[in-house]
Design a protein around this motif. Structure first.
Motif, PDB file in Angstrom:
ATOM      1  N   ALA A 122       0.836  -1.202   0.000  1.00 54.14           N
ATOM      2  CA  ALA A 122       0.000   0.000   0.000  1.00 54.14           C
ATOM      3  C   ALA A 122       0.874   1.257   0.000  1.00 54.14           C
ATOM      4  O   ALA A 122       0.579   2.226  -0.713  1.00 54.14           O
ATOM      5  CB  ALA A 122      -0.937   0.005   1.198  1.00 54.14           C
ATOM      6  N   LEU A 123       1.954   1.241   0.782  1.00 53.85           N
ATOM      7  CA  LEU A 123       2.856   2.393   0.811  1.00 53.85           C
ATOM      8  C   LEU A 123       3.531   2.599  -0.547  1.00 53.85           C
ATOM      9  O   LEU A 123       3.675   3.734  -1.007  1.00 53.85           O
ATOM     10  CB  LEU A 123       3.920   2.222   1.900  1.00 53.85           C
ATOM     11  CG  LEU A 123       3.442   2.412   3.336  1.00 53.85           C
ATOM     12  CD1 LEU A 123       4.551   2.055   4.323  1.00 53.85           C
ATOM     13  CD2 LEU A 123       2.996   3.846   3.566  1.00 53.85           C
ATOM     14  N   LYS A 124       3.941   1.493  -1.171  1.00 55.91           N
ATOM     15  CA  LYS A 124       4.573   1.603  -2.485  1.00 55.91           C
ATOM     16  C   LYS A 124       3.595   2.167  -3.503  1.00 55.91           C
ATOM     17  O   LYS A 124       3.952   3.014  -4.313  1.00 55.91           O
ATOM     18  CB  LYS A 124       5.084   0.233  -2.956  1.00 55.91           C
ATOM     19  CG  LYS A 124       6.356  -0.209  -2.272  1.00 55.91           C
ATOM     20  CD  LYS A 124       6.814  -1.556  -2.785  1.00 55.91           C
ATOM     21  CE  LYS A 124       8.053  -2.035  -2.055  1.00 55.91           C
ATOM     22  NZ  LYS A 124       8.470  -3.372  -2.508  1.00 55.91           N
ATOM     23  N   LYS A 125       2.328   1.679  -3.453  1.00 55.89           N
ATOM     24  CA  LYS A 125       1.319   2.196  -4.371  1.00 55.89           C
ATOM     25  C   LYS A 125       1.094   3.681  -4.128  1.00 55.89           C
ATOM     26  O   LYS A 125       1.003   4.471  -5.064  1.00 55.89           O
ATOM     27  CB  LYS A 125       0.002   1.440  -4.218  1.00 55.89           C
ATOM     28  CG  LYS A 125       0.012   0.068  -4.848  1.00 55.89           C
ATOM     29  CD  LYS A 125      -1.332  -0.606  -4.692  1.00 55.89           C
ATOM     30  CE  LYS A 125      -1.332  -1.991  -5.301  1.00 55.89           C
ATOM     31  NZ  LYS A 125      -2.625  -2.674  -5.105  1.00 55.89           N
ATOM     32  N   ALA A 126       0.980   4.052  -2.852  1.00 52.01           N
ATOM     33  CA  ALA A 126       0.753   5.463  -2.510  1.00 52.01           C
ATOM     34  C   ALA A 126       1.937   6.308  -2.957  1.00 52.01           C
ATOM     35  O   ALA A 126       1.761   7.405  -3.506  1.00 52.01           O
ATOM     36  CB  ALA A 126       0.522   5.612  -1.009  1.00 52.01           C
ATOM     37  N   LYS A 127       3.133   5.788  -2.731  1.00 52.72           N
ATOM     38  CA  LYS A 127       4.329   6.517  -3.135  1.00 52.72           C
ATOM     39  C   LYS A 127       4.384   6.630  -4.650  1.00 52.72           C
ATOM     40  O   LYS A 127       4.698   7.692  -5.179  1.00 52.72           O
ATOM     41  CB  LYS A 127       5.580   5.796  -2.614  1.00 52.72           C
ATOM     42  CG  LYS A 127       6.847   6.565  -2.771  1.00 52.72           C
ATOM     43  CD  LYS A 127       8.018   5.845  -2.124  1.00 52.72           C
ATOM     44  CE  LYS A 127       9.295   6.646  -2.254  1.00 52.72           C
ATOM     45  NZ  LYS A 127      10.425   5.960  -1.639  1.00 52.72           N
ATOM     46  N   GLY A 128       4.060   5.530  -5.339  1.00 54.22           N
ATOM     47  CA  GLY A 128       4.027   5.558  -6.803  1.00 54.22           C
ATOM     48  C   GLY A 128       3.005   6.546  -7.312  1.00 54.22           C
ATOM     49  O   GLY A 128       3.252   7.297  -8.256  1.00 54.22           O
ATOM     50  N   LYS A 129       1.827   6.552  -6.669  1.00 49.30           N
ATOM     51  CA  LYS A 129       0.779   7.489  -7.075  1.00 49.30           C
ATOM     52  C   LYS A 129       1.226   8.920  -6.802  1.00 49.30           C
ATOM     53  O   LYS A 129       0.994   9.807  -7.614  1.00 49.30           O
ATOM     54  CB  LYS A 129      -0.517   7.195  -6.321  1.00 49.30           C
ATOM     55  CG  LYS A 129      -1.670   8.025  -6.792  1.00 49.30           C
ATOM     56  CD  LYS A 129      -2.954   7.655  -6.130  1.00 49.30           C
ATOM     57  CE  LYS A 129      -4.053   8.555  -6.688  1.00 49.30           C
ATOM     58  NZ  LYS A 129      -5.311   8.359  -6.091  1.00 49.30           N
ATOM     59  N   LYS A 130       1.880   9.117  -5.680  1.00 49.48           N
ATOM     60  CA  LYS A 130       2.366  10.456  -5.336  1.00 49.48           C
ATOM     61  C   LYS A 130       3.392  10.917  -6.363  1.00 49.48           C
ATOM     62  O   LYS A 130       3.368  12.069  -6.796  1.00 49.48           O
ATOM     63  CB  LYS A 130       2.990  10.437  -3.936  1.00 49.48           C
ATOM     64  CG  LYS A 130       3.340  11.782  -3.389  1.00 49.48           C
ATOM     65  CD  LYS A 130       3.827  11.677  -1.955  1.00 49.48           C
ATOM     66  CE  LYS A 130       4.141  13.030  -1.380  1.00 49.48           C
ATOM     67  NZ  LYS A 130       4.620  12.949  -0.008  1.00 49.48           N
ATOM     68  N   ILE A 131       4.266  10.012  -6.781  1.00 49.57           N
ATOM     69  CA  ILE A 131       5.259  10.353  -7.792  1.00 49.57           C
ATOM     70  C   ILE A 131       4.570  10.677  -9.109  1.00 49.57           C
ATOM     71  O   ILE A 131       4.908  11.657  -9.777  1.00 49.57           O
ATOM     72  CB  ILE A 131       6.284   9.204  -7.963  1.00 49.57           C
ATOM     73  CG1 ILE A 131       7.184   9.120  -6.713  1.00 49.57           C
ATOM     74  CG2 ILE A 131       7.131   9.384  -9.213  1.00 49.57           C
ATOM     75  CD1 ILE A 131       8.079   7.909  -6.671  1.00 49.57           C
TER      76      ILE A 131
END
Length: 184
Positions: A122-131
Protein backbone atom coordinates in the motif's frame (compact mmCIF):
# COMPACT_ATOMS: atom_id res chain seq x y z
CA UNK A 1 9.60 -78.89 26.85
CA UNK A 2 10.21 -76.41 24.04
CA UNK A 3 6.74 -75.01 24.56
CA UNK A 4 7.34 -74.51 28.27
CA UNK A 5 10.66 -72.73 27.64
CA UNK A 6 9.05 -70.57 24.97
CA UNK A 7 6.19 -69.66 27.31
CA UNK A 8 8.68 -68.91 30.11
CA UNK A 9 10.74 -66.63 27.82
CA UNK A 10 7.58 -64.85 26.61
CA UNK A 11 6.41 -64.40 30.20
CA UNK A 12 9.77 -62.94 31.22
CA UNK A 13 9.72 -60.54 28.26
CA UNK A 14 6.19 -59.46 29.14
CA UNK A 15 7.04 -58.74 32.77
CA UNK A 16 10.37 -57.13 31.90
CA UNK A 17 8.60 -54.66 29.55
CA UNK A 18 6.60 -53.32 32.49
CA UNK A 19 9.75 -52.47 34.40
CA UNK A 20 11.18 -48.99 33.72
CA UNK A 21 14.16 -49.14 31.39
CA UNK A 22 15.63 -45.95 32.86
CA UNK A 23 15.41 -45.24 36.54
CA UNK A 24 13.54 -42.07 37.47
CA UNK A 25 16.03 -39.41 38.58
CA UNK A 26 15.55 -37.75 41.96
CA UNK A 27 15.68 -34.26 40.46
CA UNK A 28 13.50 -34.95 37.42
CA UNK A 29 12.58 -31.91 35.34
CA UNK A 30 8.79 -31.84 34.92
CA UNK A 31 7.31 -32.40 31.45
CA UNK A 32 6.06 -28.86 30.97
CA UNK A 33 9.48 -27.40 31.71
CA UNK A 34 11.09 -29.96 29.37
CA UNK A 35 8.75 -28.87 26.57
CA UNK A 36 9.64 -25.24 27.32
CA UNK A 37 13.34 -26.11 27.19
CA UNK A 38 12.91 -27.92 23.88
CA UNK A 39 10.93 -24.95 22.55
CA UNK A 40 13.65 -22.46 23.47
CA UNK A 41 16.30 -24.77 22.02
CA UNK A 42 14.34 -24.95 18.77
CA UNK A 43 14.03 -21.18 18.56
CA UNK A 44 17.73 -20.65 19.32
CA UNK A 45 18.71 -23.31 16.77
CA UNK A 46 16.58 -21.56 14.16
CA UNK A 47 18.28 -18.26 14.99
CA UNK A 48 21.65 -19.97 14.85
CA UNK A 49 21.00 -21.29 11.35
CA UNK A 50 19.30 -18.14 10.05
CA UNK A 51 21.87 -15.65 11.32
CA UNK A 52 24.67 -17.26 13.34
CA UNK A 53 26.42 -13.96 14.03
CA UNK A 54 23.52 -12.65 16.13
CA UNK A 55 24.19 -15.15 18.92
CA UNK A 56 27.95 -14.66 18.70
CA UNK A 57 27.71 -10.86 18.69
CA UNK A 58 25.48 -10.92 21.77
CA UNK A 59 27.69 -13.48 23.54
CA UNK A 60 24.96 -16.10 23.77
CA UNK A 61 25.76 -19.79 23.95
CA UNK A 62 22.36 -21.44 23.44
CA UNK A 63 22.76 -24.33 25.86
CA UNK A 64 24.28 -22.34 28.70
CA UNK A 65 21.63 -19.65 28.18
CA UNK A 66 18.84 -22.22 28.48
CA UNK A 67 20.36 -23.95 31.48
CA UNK A 68 20.67 -20.60 33.27
CA UNK A 69 17.15 -19.56 32.28
CA UNK A 70 15.54 -22.72 33.67
CA UNK A 71 18.05 -23.19 36.50
CA UNK A 72 18.90 -26.69 35.27
CA UNK A 73 22.37 -28.14 34.88
CA UNK A 74 23.38 -30.26 31.90
CA UNK A 75 23.48 -33.52 33.89
CA UNK A 76 19.99 -33.02 35.29
CA UNK A 77 18.72 -32.20 31.80
CA UNK A 78 20.43 -35.25 30.28
CA UNK A 79 19.03 -37.62 32.96
CA UNK A 80 15.53 -36.17 32.61
CA UNK A 81 15.71 -36.36 28.84
CA UNK A 82 16.84 -40.00 28.97
CA UNK A 83 14.04 -40.84 31.38
CA UNK A 84 11.36 -39.25 29.20
CA UNK A 85 12.86 -40.75 26.03
CA UNK A 86 12.56 -44.24 27.53
CA UNK A 87 8.77 -43.90 27.35
CA UNK A 88 8.28 -43.44 23.62
CA UNK A 89 4.59 -42.55 23.76
CA UNK A 90 5.01 -39.82 26.37
CA UNK A 91 8.13 -38.50 24.64
CA UNK A 92 6.22 -38.32 21.37
CA UNK A 93 3.39 -36.44 23.10
CA UNK A 94 5.92 -33.94 24.41
CA UNK A 95 7.28 -33.33 20.93
CA UNK A 96 3.78 -33.18 19.45
CA UNK A 97 3.02 -30.41 21.97
CA UNK A 98 6.26 -28.72 20.97
CA UNK A 99 5.40 -28.96 17.26
CA UNK A 100 1.89 -27.56 17.88
CA UNK A 101 3.36 -24.65 19.82
CA UNK A 102 5.93 -23.95 17.09
CA UNK A 103 3.21 -24.15 14.43
CA UNK A 104 1.06 -21.62 16.32
CA UNK A 105 4.02 -19.27 16.64
CA UNK A 106 4.85 -19.69 12.95
CA UNK A 107 1.24 -18.97 11.97
CA UNK A 108 1.26 -15.83 14.12
CA UNK A 109 4.54 -14.65 12.57
CA UNK A 110 3.23 -15.43 9.07
CA UNK A 111 0.12 -13.37 9.78
CA UNK A 112 2.23 -10.45 10.95
CA UNK A 113 4.44 -10.77 7.86
CA UNK A 114 1.38 -10.76 5.57
CA UNK A 115 0.07 -7.62 7.27
CA UNK A 116 3.46 -5.95 6.89
CA UNK A 117 3.62 -6.95 3.21
CA UNK A 118 0.17 -5.45 2.65
CA UNK A 119 1.27 -2.23 4.36
CA UNK A 120 4.45 -2.09 2.27
CA UNK A 121 2.48 -2.72 -0.91
CA UNK A 122 0.00 0.00 0.00
CA UNK A 123 2.86 2.39 0.81
CA UNK A 124 4.57 1.60 -2.48
CA UNK A 125 1.32 2.20 -4.37
CA UNK A 126 0.75 5.46 -2.51
CA UNK A 127 4.33 6.52 -3.13
CA UNK A 128 4.03 5.56 -6.80
CA UNK A 129 0.78 7.49 -7.08
CA UNK A 130 2.37 10.46 -5.34
CA UNK A 131 5.26 10.35 -7.79
CA UNK A 132 2.84 10.10 -10.71
CA UNK A 133 0.85 13.02 -9.30
CA UNK A 134 4.07 14.99 -8.92
CA UNK A 135 5.00 14.23 -12.52
CA UNK A 136 1.52 15.25 -13.69
CA UNK A 137 1.79 18.48 -11.68
CA UNK A 138 5.17 19.22 -13.23
CA UNK A 139 3.75 18.56 -16.69
CA UNK A 140 0.80 20.85 -15.96
CA UNK A 141 3.17 23.53 -14.67
CA UNK A 142 5.26 23.23 -17.84
CA UNK A 143 2.13 23.42 -19.98
CA UNK A 144 0.94 26.48 -18.07
CA UNK A 145 4.35 28.09 -18.39
CA UNK A 146 4.41 27.40 -22.13
CA UNK A 147 0.85 28.73 -22.44
CA UNK A 148 1.79 31.85 -20.47
CA UNK A 149 4.84 32.33 -22.67
CA UNK A 150 2.70 31.92 -25.77
CA UNK A 151 0.08 34.27 -24.34
CA UNK A 152 2.70 36.85 -23.37
CA UNK A 153 4.35 36.47 -26.79
CA UNK A 154 0.93 36.94 -28.42
CA UNK A 155 0.26 39.93 -26.20
CA UNK A 156 3.67 41.35 -26.98
CA UNK A 157 2.99 40.84 -30.67
CA UNK A 158 -0.42 42.46 -30.27
CA UNK A 159 1.10 45.39 -28.39
CA UNK A 160 3.76 45.71 -31.02
CA UNK A 161 1.17 45.68 -33.80
CA UNK A 162 -0.87 48.25 -31.87
CA UNK A 163 2.22 50.40 -31.46
CA UNK A 164 3.03 50.03 -35.12
CA UNK A 165 -0.57 50.89 -36.00
CA UNK A 166 -0.50 53.88 -33.66
CA UNK A 167 2.76 54.96 -35.15
CA UNK A 168 1.37 54.60 -38.65
CA UNK A 169 -1.74 56.46 -37.60
CA UNK A 170 0.27 59.23 -36.04
CA UNK A 171 2.50 59.43 -39.12
CA UNK A 172 -0.50 59.54 -41.41
CA UNK A 173 -2.17 62.05 -39.10
CA UNK A 174 0.94 64.22 -39.18
CA UNK A 175 1.06 63.97 -42.96
CA UNK A 176 -2.61 64.82 -43.14
CA UNK A 177 -2.14 67.78 -40.88
CA UNK A 178 0.83 69.02 -42.88
CA UNK A 179 -1.12 68.73 -46.05
CA UNK A 180 -4.07 70.57 -44.57
CA UNK A 181 -1.98 73.38 -43.24
CA UNK A 182 -1.85 76.37 -45.51
CA UNK A 183 1.44 76.99 -47.08
CA UNK A 184 2.96 80.27 -46.37
Amino acid sequence: MKKVVSLFVLGMLFFSCNKDLVEKPDDLVDKKMMVDIFYDMSILDAVKYQNPNVLYENGINPKTYIFKKYKVDSLRFAKSNAYYAADYKEYKKMFDDLNNRLKKEKDAVDLINKKNEKKETALKKAKGKKIQDSIKNLQKQKELKIKKEKDSAAQAKKKKSLLVKKEKDSISKTKTEKSLKPKK
